[in-house]
Design a protein around this motif. Structure first.
Motif, PDB file in Angstrom:
ATOM      1  N   PHE A   1       6.624   0.116  -2.795  1.00  0.00           N
ATOM      2  CA  PHE A   1       5.287   0.096  -3.383  1.00  0.00           C
ATOM      3  C   PHE A   1       4.808  -1.349  -3.438  1.00  0.00           C
ATOM      4  O   PHE A   1       5.477  -2.209  -4.024  1.00  0.00           O
ATOM      5  CB  PHE A   1       5.311   0.703  -4.797  1.00  0.00           C
ATOM      6  CG  PHE A   1       3.955   0.663  -5.460  1.00  0.00           C
ATOM      7  CD1 PHE A   1       2.971   1.560  -5.099  1.00  0.00           C
ATOM      8  CD2 PHE A   1       3.670  -0.292  -6.415  1.00  0.00           C
ATOM      9  CE1 PHE A   1       1.717   1.515  -5.688  1.00  0.00           C
ATOM     10  CE2 PHE A   1       2.417  -0.344  -7.013  1.00  0.00           C
ATOM     11  CZ  PHE A   1       1.439   0.558  -6.650  1.00  0.00           C
ATOM     12  N   ASP A   2       3.682  -1.591  -2.788  1.00  0.00           N
ATOM     13  CA  ASP A   2       3.122  -2.945  -2.789  1.00  0.00           C
ATOM     14  C   ASP A   2       1.628  -2.928  -3.090  1.00  0.00           C
ATOM     15  O   ASP A   2       0.922  -3.888  -2.792  1.00  0.00           O
ATOM     16  CB  ASP A   2       3.375  -3.628  -1.440  1.00  0.00           C
ATOM     17  CG  ASP A   2       2.792  -2.851  -0.267  1.00  0.00           C
ATOM     18  OD1 ASP A   2       2.054  -1.868  -0.504  1.00  0.00           O
ATOM     19  OD2 ASP A   2       3.054  -3.214   0.889  1.00  0.00           O
ATOM     20  N   GLY A   3       1.169  -1.821  -3.641  1.00  0.00           N
ATOM     21  CA  GLY A   3      -0.244  -1.735  -3.974  1.00  0.00           C
ATOM     22  C   GLY A   3      -1.158  -1.656  -2.762  1.00  0.00           C
ATOM     23  O   GLY A   3      -2.336  -1.973  -2.865  1.00  0.00           O
ATOM     24  N   GLY A   4      -0.628  -1.232  -1.605  1.00  0.00           N
ATOM     25  CA  GLY A   4      -1.450  -1.126  -0.394  1.00  0.00           C
ATOM     26  C   GLY A   4      -1.585  -2.424   0.370  1.00  0.00           C
ATOM     27  O   GLY A   4      -2.420  -2.515   1.285  1.00  0.00           O
ATOM     28  N   LEU A   5      -0.767  -3.454   0.035  1.00  0.00           N
ATOM     29  CA  LEU A   5      -0.878  -4.751   0.692  1.00  0.00           C
ATOM     30  C   LEU A   5      -0.617  -4.648   2.188  1.00  0.00           C
ATOM     31  O   LEU A   5      -1.427  -5.089   3.015  1.00  0.00           O
ATOM     32  CB  LEU A   5       0.095  -5.740   0.046  1.00  0.00           C
ATOM     33  CG  LEU A   5       0.226  -7.102   0.739  1.00  0.00           C
ATOM     34  CD1 LEU A   5      -1.088  -7.861   0.662  1.00  0.00           C
ATOM     35  CD2 LEU A   5       1.360  -7.915   0.121  1.00  0.00           C
ATOM     36  N   LEU A   6       0.525  -4.066   2.576  1.00  0.00           N
ATOM     37  CA  LEU A   6       0.901  -4.027   3.982  1.00  0.00           C
ATOM     38  C   LEU A   6      -0.045  -3.130   4.789  1.00  0.00           C
ATOM     39  O   LEU A   6      -0.419  -3.462   5.925  1.00  0.00           O
ATOM     40  CB  LEU A   6       2.342  -3.547   4.133  1.00  0.00           C
ATOM     41  CG  LEU A   6       3.410  -4.457   3.512  1.00  0.00           C
ATOM     42  CD1 LEU A   6       4.792  -3.856   3.682  1.00  0.00           C
ATOM     43  CD2 LEU A   6       3.358  -5.842   4.147  1.00  0.00           C
ATOM     44  N   ARG A   7      -0.437  -1.996   4.224  1.00  0.00           N
ATOM     45  CA  ARG A   7      -1.387  -1.125   4.904  1.00  0.00           C
ATOM     46  C   ARG A   7      -2.739  -1.820   5.073  1.00  0.00           C
ATOM     47  O   ARG A   7      -3.406  -1.697   6.098  1.00  0.00           O
ATOM     48  CB  ARG A   7      -1.563   0.168   4.103  1.00  0.00           C
ATOM     49  CG  ARG A   7      -0.402   1.129   4.233  1.00  0.00           C
ATOM     50  CD  ARG A   7      -0.363   1.748   5.618  1.00  0.00           C
ATOM     51  NE  ARG A   7       0.772   2.676   5.737  1.00  0.00           N
ATOM     52  CZ  ARG A   7       1.076   3.312   6.861  1.00  0.00           C
ATOM     53  NH1 ARG A   7       0.347   3.099   7.943  1.00  0.00           N
ATOM     54  NH2 ARG A   7       2.114   4.121   6.913  1.00  0.00           N
ATOM     55  N   GLY A   8      -3.135  -2.571   4.051  1.00  0.00           N
ATOM     56  CA  GLY A   8      -4.386  -3.319   4.152  1.00  0.00           C
ATOM     57  C   GLY A   8      -4.320  -4.382   5.227  1.00  0.00           C
ATOM     58  O   GLY A   8      -5.285  -4.589   5.981  1.00  0.00           O
TER      59      GLY A   8
END
Length: 484
Positions: free
Chosen positions: A354-361
């Motif tokens: 879980f990274d708060g959507g960092l990598l997907r962003g």
């Protein structure tokens, strides 16, 4: 394994490494660079002939046979600050390739220590404590297994960016050359117009003298004289703007060649003395390979594609191997004994949860950036074709215009010669003289402007066709400038 099972040879280290390499290669994410989807036409619309002509000479400006232009180009290639900045950017990009490539190799650090400490005696506070020495030396290493190819993709992105920087040197070089040539011809054109304007002023002044003599003799009116005085004033007022054009463009050439304005002087050269070169267009497909701006956009697109792969690989786990070893002892003389050896080996895996959507962003950002670069690449192709077609048109139509302006100037000159003779004989009215005089002035200026524009169009066309630029030339220039 059963005890009675036959013994099998243990695979060698080379076979093990090859198997591991094949496994890693199979898991590496590939780099998919999209195609432009734009096919070059078979020939240029404005081209003449079959198009099978060689590219322009790298020193294309020599075709004009203008020694001053040759000197300006030579000075700019060595001192122009825009080119120097572009070469410095290329050096930065080359260094970034080495930085990105370092992630594919293990890191190794060495350390050493020596210390002395004294501790108190809790059982006898009044006595001296015990002093001890400690010595140590060691090595530590770490290595990230590029299982998904993220580091390889980042290195490829850096390589493509370095290629783009090399092409940018070509873009800046051709832009500088074009600007120098067009500015130089603007100076010559303004100087030519100054000569013409001075000739126009002399003609108008001579006509005014005739009218003043006739006014004294009573064969002309004060209105006739006043009208010609207005013409003389108009011709005189046209001189300062032309001088300003010469001065400002000369100062611009100073900046382009890397010198101060007081260090440059452009000697007058008649436009007719400048040789007009013959220029052939070649094939559109070859043009797209020659123009550095198209190659620059292509290299940026390749870098963007590699960044997308790196962003995708960042979503997967990373595996890191670490190890350290060394010697540690309380006495320096026993530091090298076997009992002083210490070591530590470890392997770790880190998986994003879980990274708060960092990598997907970051992945979405890289994909959007790739779409932007693809659009820029397509636009660069279309702009290159349009630029070449437009400059071919300007060069061809400019040549036609010069011929027509020359015919116009010759006719106006003959008409004025007749009108001037009749004025002296007193057989023509002043209105006709003024009309033919103004037609001659306009025709002279129009011819000079057409000649200037034709020379500028030729210089611009040379650079639109790639100007003889090659990536090898840019690399050689960068190496020359970075050599100690």
């Amino acid at each position: 394994m059963r005890r009675d099972a036959p013994l099998r040879p243990i695979p060698g280290r080379r076979a093990t490494l090859l198997s591991a390499g094949a496994l890693l290669a199979g898991c590496t994410l590939g780099i998919d660079t999209p195609e432009a989807g734009i096919a070059a036409p078979a020939r240029f619309t404005m081209a003449q002939g079959d198009g099978t002509v060689p590219p322009p000479d790298p020193a294309w400006w020599r075709a004009f046979s203008a020694p001053q232009l040759d000197a300006l180009m030579q000075a700019a290639m060595g001192r122009n600050l825009d080119i120097a900045a572009a070469i410095a950017q290329l050096r930065q990009a080359d260094a970034q390739v080495r930085i990105a490539g370092a992630a594919l190799l293990p890191t190794l650090d060495a350390d050493g220590s020596a210390g002395r400490n004294r501790s108190g005696n809790p059982f006898n506070p009044g006595s001296a404590g015990t002093a001890r020495n400690s010595f140590g030396a060691g090595l530590s290493a770490s290595y990230e297994i590029d299982f998904w190819g993220r580091n390889r993709a980042l290195r490829e992105s850096a390589r493509s960016s370095a290629a783009a920087a090399a092409y940018n040197v070509g873009v800046v070089t051709l832009t500088t050359q074009r600007t120098i040539a067009t500015t130089f011809f603007a100076v010559l054109g303004a100087q030519e117009e100054l000569v013409i304007q001075q000739g126009n002023l002399d003609l108008a002044t001579r006509t005014l003298a005739i009218l003043r003599d006739r006014l004294t003799a009573g064969t002309a009116t004060g209105l006739d004289t006043a009208q010609q005085e207005t013409v003389v004033a108009q011709q005189r007022a046209a001189i300062p703007p032309l001088r300003q054009t010469v001065e400002q463009n000369s100062f611009a050439l100073a900046t382009l060649t890397g010198v101060t304005p007081d260090q440059i002087s452009i000697a007058a050269l008649r436009l007719g003395a400048v040789r007009m070169p013959a220029i052939a267009a070649g094939l559109p497909s070859a043009l797209l390979l020659r123009r550095p701006d198209v190659r620059f956009a292509e290299a940026n697109l390749a870098a963007g594609a590699a960044n997308v792969t790196a962003a995708r690989a960042a979503l997967f786990p990373t595996i890191t191997l670490t190890g350290s070893g060394g010697l540690q002892s309380l006495a320096l003389e026993s530091l090298l004994r076997p009992g002083s050896v210490i070591y530590n080996l470890a392997a770790g895996i880190t998986a994003p949860i879980f990274d708060g959507g960092l990598l997907r962003g970051q992945l979405d950002q890289s994909r959007a950036r790739q779409e932007e670069l693809l659009a820029n690449y397509r636009r660069a192709i279309l702009a290159a074709l349009e630029d070449t077609e437009s400059n071919l048109s300007a060069f061809q139509r400019g040549s036609e215009l010069v011929r027509l302006r020359a015919v116009q100037e010759a006719a106006a000159r003959r008409a004025y010669t007749i009108a001037d003779s009749q004025l002296r004989a007193g057989t023509i009215d002043l209105l006709t003289v003024l009309s033919t005089q103004q037609s001659l002035f306009s025709a002279r200026d129009a011819l000079a402007q057409a000649q200037t524009q034709q020379l500028q169009a030729a210089a611009t066309l040379f650079t639109a066709l790639g100007g003889g630029w090659t990536a090898t030339a840019s690399a050689a220039s960068a190496q020359r400038d970075t050599a100690p």
